[in-house]
Design a protein around this motif. Structure first.
Motif, PDB file in Angstrom:
ATOM      1  N   ALA A  10       0.855  -1.194   0.000  1.00  0.00           N
ATOM      2  CA  ALA A  10       0.000   0.000   0.000  1.00  0.00           C
ATOM      3  C   ALA A  10       0.887   1.238   0.000  1.00  0.00           C
ATOM      4  O   ALA A  10       1.882   1.292   0.725  1.00  0.00           O
ATOM      5  N   ARG A  11       0.533   2.202  -0.845  1.00  0.00           N
ATOM      6  CA  ARG A  11       1.236   3.485  -0.774  1.00  0.00           C
ATOM      7  C   ARG A  11       0.271   4.500  -0.159  1.00  0.00           C
ATOM      8  O   ARG A  11      -0.825   4.727  -0.678  1.00  0.00           O
ATOM      9  N   ILE A  12       0.724   5.057   0.980  1.00  0.00           N
ATOM     10  CA  ILE A  12      -0.126   5.951   1.758  1.00  0.00           C
ATOM     11  C   ILE A  12       0.396   7.376   1.583  1.00  0.00           C
ATOM     12  O   ILE A  12       1.614   7.587   1.586  1.00  0.00           O
ATOM     13  N   GLU A  13      -0.514   8.312   1.477  1.00  0.00           N
ATOM     14  CA  GLU A  13      -0.087   9.709   1.322  1.00  0.00           C
ATOM     15  C   GLU A  13       0.610  10.199   2.599  1.00  0.00           C
ATOM     16  O   GLU A  13       0.128   9.947   3.710  1.00  0.00           O
ATOM     17  N   GLY A  14       1.746  10.842   2.446  1.00  0.00           N
ATOM     18  CA  GLY A  14       2.443  11.464   3.586  1.00  0.00           C
ATOM     19  C   GLY A  14       3.330  10.501   4.369  1.00  0.00           C
ATOM     20  O   GLY A  14       3.409   9.311   4.079  1.00  0.00           O
ATOM     21  N   THR A  15       3.991  11.080   5.375  1.00  0.00           N
ATOM     22  CA  THR A  15       4.910  10.298   6.210  1.00  0.00           C
ATOM     23  C   THR A  15       4.125   9.462   7.218  1.00  0.00           C
ATOM     24  O   THR A  15       3.097   9.909   7.710  1.00  0.00           O
ATOM     25  N   MET A  16       4.607   8.259   7.498  1.00  0.00           N
ATOM     26  CA  MET A  16       3.986   7.458   8.561  1.00  0.00           C
ATOM     27  C   MET A  16       5.043   7.010   9.543  1.00  0.00           C
ATOM     28  O   MET A  16       6.185   6.759   9.177  1.00  0.00           O
ATOM     29  N   THR A  17       4.642   6.881  10.802  1.00  0.00           N
ATOM     30  CA  THR A  17       5.574   6.416  11.831  1.00  0.00           C
ATOM     31  C   THR A  17       5.142   5.031  12.302  1.00  0.00           C
ATOM     32  O   THR A  17       4.021   4.595  12.023  1.00  0.00           O
ATOM     33  N   GLU A  18       6.015   4.393  13.073  1.00  0.00           N
ATOM     34  CA  GLU A  18       5.677   3.099  13.669  1.00  0.00           C
ATOM     35  C   GLU A  18       4.432   3.241  14.554  1.00  0.00           C
ATOM     36  O   GLU A  18       3.614   2.337  14.625  1.00  0.00           O
ATOM     37  N   LYS A  19       4.348   4.394  15.225  1.00  0.00           N
ATOM     38  CA  LYS A  19       3.206   4.616  16.127  1.00  0.00           C
ATOM     39  C   LYS A  19       1.881   4.606  15.334  1.00  0.00           C
ATOM     40  O   LYS A  19       0.891   4.010  15.761  1.00  0.00           O
ATOM     41  N   ASP A  20       1.917   5.243  14.142  1.00  0.00           N
ATOM     42  CA  ASP A  20       0.707   5.225  13.289  1.00  0.00           C
ATOM     43  C   ASP A  20       0.360   3.791  12.907  1.00  0.00           C
ATOM     44  O   ASP A  20      -0.795   3.375  12.929  1.00  0.00           O
ATOM     45  N   LEU A  21       1.417   3.043  12.569  1.00  0.00           N
ATOM     46  CA  LEU A  21       1.183   1.665  12.106  1.00  0.00           C
ATOM     47  C   LEU A  21       0.670   0.773  13.229  1.00  0.00           C
ATOM     48  O   LEU A  21      -0.083  -0.166  12.983  1.00  0.00           O
TER      49      LEU A  21
END
Ligand code: URA
Length: 234
Positions: A134-145
């Motif tokens: 999956a390509r998600i818009e914007g930066t993601m962190t481990e916490k988001d995941l």
């Protein structure tokens, strides 16, 4: 099916010759002499010269397709959109897609006429892992995941725990490999939407150990015997 077609399909005689055999009173359906044009139904016993006709098994077929986006996962579409059936070779039997990928999602799709396999792979209690890129818009962190991993409420029901890891992240987008064991409607997209994220691109890359590798977009091939055995053992 008409009796002459039945006899032809089971290798007894050509349709014309079958008609001759019927006219010669050599063919019976359930012990009663068959007439020209008689219909054979599922479960009927057909005899030629008092010998039972052994029906041929339906040949099971299994395909793997790299479904492109903009293609619908149904056998036909009343709006005239391209369906996954358009990718099958002309020689294919009456196969159907196993489960769904949504219109915008691409990647690994199995098509088969093996109803048992399809049922087992798509049943809600089946926990076969399916992995998506999956390509998600914007930066993601481990916490988001972590929110994705621990379960997201969709339609009042929590998604099962799942695996997810970041493949690449930058200001513009984050690529994530996510492995889920359910198959709820638009599940991956809705899981990210639920935490305020937009999925820009989604592709199924594997079902269990069966991978999409080597198939271009829109390409289709038959599964090998060992791949079929593997799926049947899941
Ligand atoms: N998740 C989605 O959002 N779409 C699919 O097609 C499959 C899983």
């Amino acid at each position: 099916m008409r009796i002459n077609k039945f006899l032809a399909e089971n290798g007894i005689a050509s349709r014309r010759h079958a008609d001759e055999m019927i006219a010669q009173n050599r063919v019976k359906i359930n012990g009663v002499l068959a007439t020209l044009g008689a219909i054979v139904e599922e479960g009927d016993q057909v005899f030629v010269d008092d010998q039972p006709v052994i029906t041929k098994e339906k040949e099971l077929e299994y395909y793997i397709l790299n479904k492109p986006k903009g293609v619908i996962c149904t056998v036909s579409d009343d709006r005239g959109r391209k369906t996954v059936m358009d990718f099958l070779p002309e020689t294919a039997g009456r196969v159907f897609p196993v489960g769904r990928l949504d219109y915008e999602t691409e990647g690994l799709l199995i098509l088969t006429n093996d109803g048992d396999l399809s049922f087992r792979l798509t049943h809600p209690t089946s926990d076969v892992p399916k992995t998506y890129l999956a390509r998600i818009e914007g930066t993601m962190t481990e916490k988001d995941l972590n929110r994705i991993r621990s379960g997201i409420e969709l339609d009042g029901v929590l998604t099962k725990k799942c695996k997810a890891h970041i493949v690449e992240t930058n200001k513009a987008y984050t690529k994530v490999h996510i492995t889920i064991t359910e198959g709820r409607n638009r599940q991956v997209r809705r899981m990210f939407e639920a935490i305020g994220r937009t999925v820009q691109f989604l592709k199924r890359v594997s079902i269990g150990k069966l991978k999409l590798t080597g198939l271009d977009r829109g390409e289709i091939r038959k599964l090998t015997e060992s791949e079929v055995l593997y799926l049947q053992g899941l």
